[in-house]
Enzyme design. Structure first.
Site, PDB file in Angstrom:
ATOM      1  N   ALA A 251      16.148  75.230 108.311  1.00 48.74           N
ATOM      2  CA  ALA A 251      14.845  74.585 108.138  1.00 48.74           C
ATOM      3  C   ALA A 251      13.935  75.511 107.356  1.00 48.74           C
ATOM      4  O   ALA A 251      14.217  76.699 107.185  1.00 48.74           O
ATOM      5  CB  ALA A 251      14.235  74.272 109.499  1.00 48.74           C
ATOM      6  N   LYS A 252      12.858  74.921 106.905  1.00 52.31           N
ATOM      7  CA  LYS A 252      11.858  75.635 106.114  1.00 52.31           C
ATOM      8  C   LYS A 252      11.420  76.945 106.789  1.00 52.31           C
ATOM      9  O   LYS A 252      11.228  77.967 106.140  1.00 52.31           O
ATOM     10  CB  LYS A 252      10.666  74.681 105.967  1.00 52.31           C
ATOM     11  CG  LYS A 252       9.718  75.030 104.887  1.00 52.31           C
ATOM     12  CD  LYS A 252       9.984  74.289 103.581  1.00 52.31           C
ATOM     13  CE  LYS A 252       8.974  74.713 102.547  1.00 52.31           C
ATOM     14  NZ  LYS A 252       9.438  75.763 101.655  1.00 52.31           N
ATOM     15  N   ARG A 253      11.285  76.882 108.118  1.00 51.86           N
ATOM     16  CA  ARG A 253      10.774  78.082 108.830  1.00 51.86           C
ATOM     17  C   ARG A 253      11.770  79.246 108.809  1.00 51.86           C
ATOM     18  O   ARG A 253      11.457  80.351 109.224  1.00 51.86           O
ATOM     19  CB  ARG A 253      10.398  77.727 110.278  1.00 51.86           C
ATOM     20  CG  ARG A 253      11.563  77.292 111.115  1.00 51.86           C
ATOM     21  CD  ARG A 253      11.176  76.968 112.540  1.00 51.86           C
ATOM     22  NE  ARG A 253      12.290  76.276 113.190  1.00 51.86           N
ATOM     23  CZ  ARG A 253      12.532  74.995 113.094  1.00 51.86           C
ATOM     24  NH1 ARG A 253      11.724  74.215 112.407  1.00 51.86           N
ATOM     25  NH2 ARG A 253      13.579  74.444 113.701  1.00 51.86           N
ATOM     26  N   ASP A 254      12.984  79.002 108.315  1.00 51.11           N
ATOM     27  CA  ASP A 254      13.964  80.084 108.246  1.00 51.11           C
ATOM     28  C   ASP A 254      13.727  81.016 107.063  1.00 51.11           C
ATOM     29  O   ASP A 254      14.551  81.885 106.791  1.00 51.11           O
ATOM     30  CB  ASP A 254      15.386  79.509 108.203  1.00 51.11           C
ATOM     31  CG  ASP A 254      15.764  78.863 109.524  1.00 51.11           C
ATOM     32  OD1 ASP A 254      15.472  79.476 110.564  1.00 51.11           O
ATOM     33  OD2 ASP A 254      16.305  77.747 109.520  1.00 51.11           O
TER      34      ASP A 254
END
Ligand code: GLU
Length: 312
Positions: A251-254
């Protein structure tokens, strides 16, 4: 039956496709799936179509950025890009087709009522419990009245006459999965993903569906829906998801996981294709065409792709 042969090299008149939701930039897992969809289609002489699944979760500008990113990796596509938001008439016609065969019913259940209802005898776990399937006309009127008070439309569901269906997947072989009284049109009036995907793939001549394997369990119900609509059932090729080092879906938060993030980190589009190629056991790829030339589908790693990136 044995798994189908992994041969993908006979020419056909069909098409493959990639169908992103324009909810943000594509991450490495999405880009890998897109490349594999393109490679499988081109390898087998198929056209390659792009469809934007913009019925919900739309982020302004995302579609344009996704198309630019796919082109930057070396993908090309045939014909106009199709947007689901422009396909309402086709979805209405499909629902009408089913309705005239008495295969549609109105559902007045809330999500919570469905979760709390005892499951129907012989129904697979998680299936719609059948609450609204066989109501009397008076009960339907009461249901509609309740919907009016809640300011909602009834959802429309399929009156399924099977509980399972079988599809062929390039890697998973024969896959049996649940079919229940699935939603065709949601209570907010939006056509359900399962119906839209089937109608759109058939309209575009798609007979090869390559996508991430979180949708493998949806394939049997979609193929069954195609059958009920008198459409050809496609062949499937479900690709393992990309995950972060902790094993959760990427995900983007990675971190810097999109193409644009990688460019900001000082990499090039060719470097990003290189990473995707390495995940397929093909070091040294620079464009999608390199993957097209060198990749053998029978070598696809069947485990999730663990994406562990150095952020500078
Ligand atoms: N739009 C879906 C997604 O981005 C894919 C649907 C499909 O390929 O059938 O996950």
């Amino acid at each position: 039956m044995d798994a189908p042969p992994l041969s993908t090299s006979f020419p056909t008149s069909g098409a493959g496709r990639y169908a992103p939701s324009p909810s943000g930039d594509l991450h490495l897992g999405n880009l890998r799936t897109a490349i594999l969809a393109w490679v499988l289609a081109r390898r087998s002489g198929r056209a390659f179509r792009l469809r934007i699944e913009d019925l919900d979760r739309v982020r302004e500008g995302s579609e344009q950025r996704q198309l630019e990113d796919l082109a930057a990796l070396g993908l090309d596509w045939d014909g106009e890009v199709v947007r689901q938001s422009a396909r309402g008439t086709a979805y209405d016609a499909a629902i009408e087709h089913l309705r005239t065969r008495d295969q549609v019913f109105e559902c007045y259940c809330t999500r919570r009522e469905i979760l709390e209802a005892p499951s129907a005898p012989h129904a697979p776990p998680g299936a719609y419990p059948g609450t609204c399937r066989d109501l009397t006309e008076a009960e339907r009127e009461a249901g509609r009245e309740r919907m009016r008070q809640l300011r909602r439309e009834p959802a429309l569901r399929l009156r399924a006459d099977v509980t399972t269906w079988t599809v062929q997947d390039l890697w998973a072989g024969e896959v049996h999965g649940m079919v229940d009284d699935l939603v065709l049109r949601r209570g907010d009036g939006v056509v359900a993903y399962n119906l839209a995907v089937v109608v759109d793939d058939a309209a575009a001549g798609v007979d090869q569906v390559t996508r991430a394997d979180d949708l493998l369990s949806s394939a049997p119900r979609q193929a069954h829906l195609a059958r009920l609509l008198g459409l050809a059932e496609p062949r499937y090729a479900h690709v393992p998801l990309a995950v972060n080092p902790a094993g959760a879906r990427l995900a983007k938060r990675d971190g810097a996981v999109t193409l644009r993030d990688r460019l900001e980190q000082g990499e090039t589009a060719a470097d990003v294709v290189g990473r995707i190629g390495e995940s397929l056991g093909l070091p040294g790829c620079r464009t999608a065409s390199d993957v097209l030339e060198r990749w053998d589908p029978s070598d696809l790693p069947r485990d999730p792709w663990i994406v562990d990136l150095p952020d500078r």
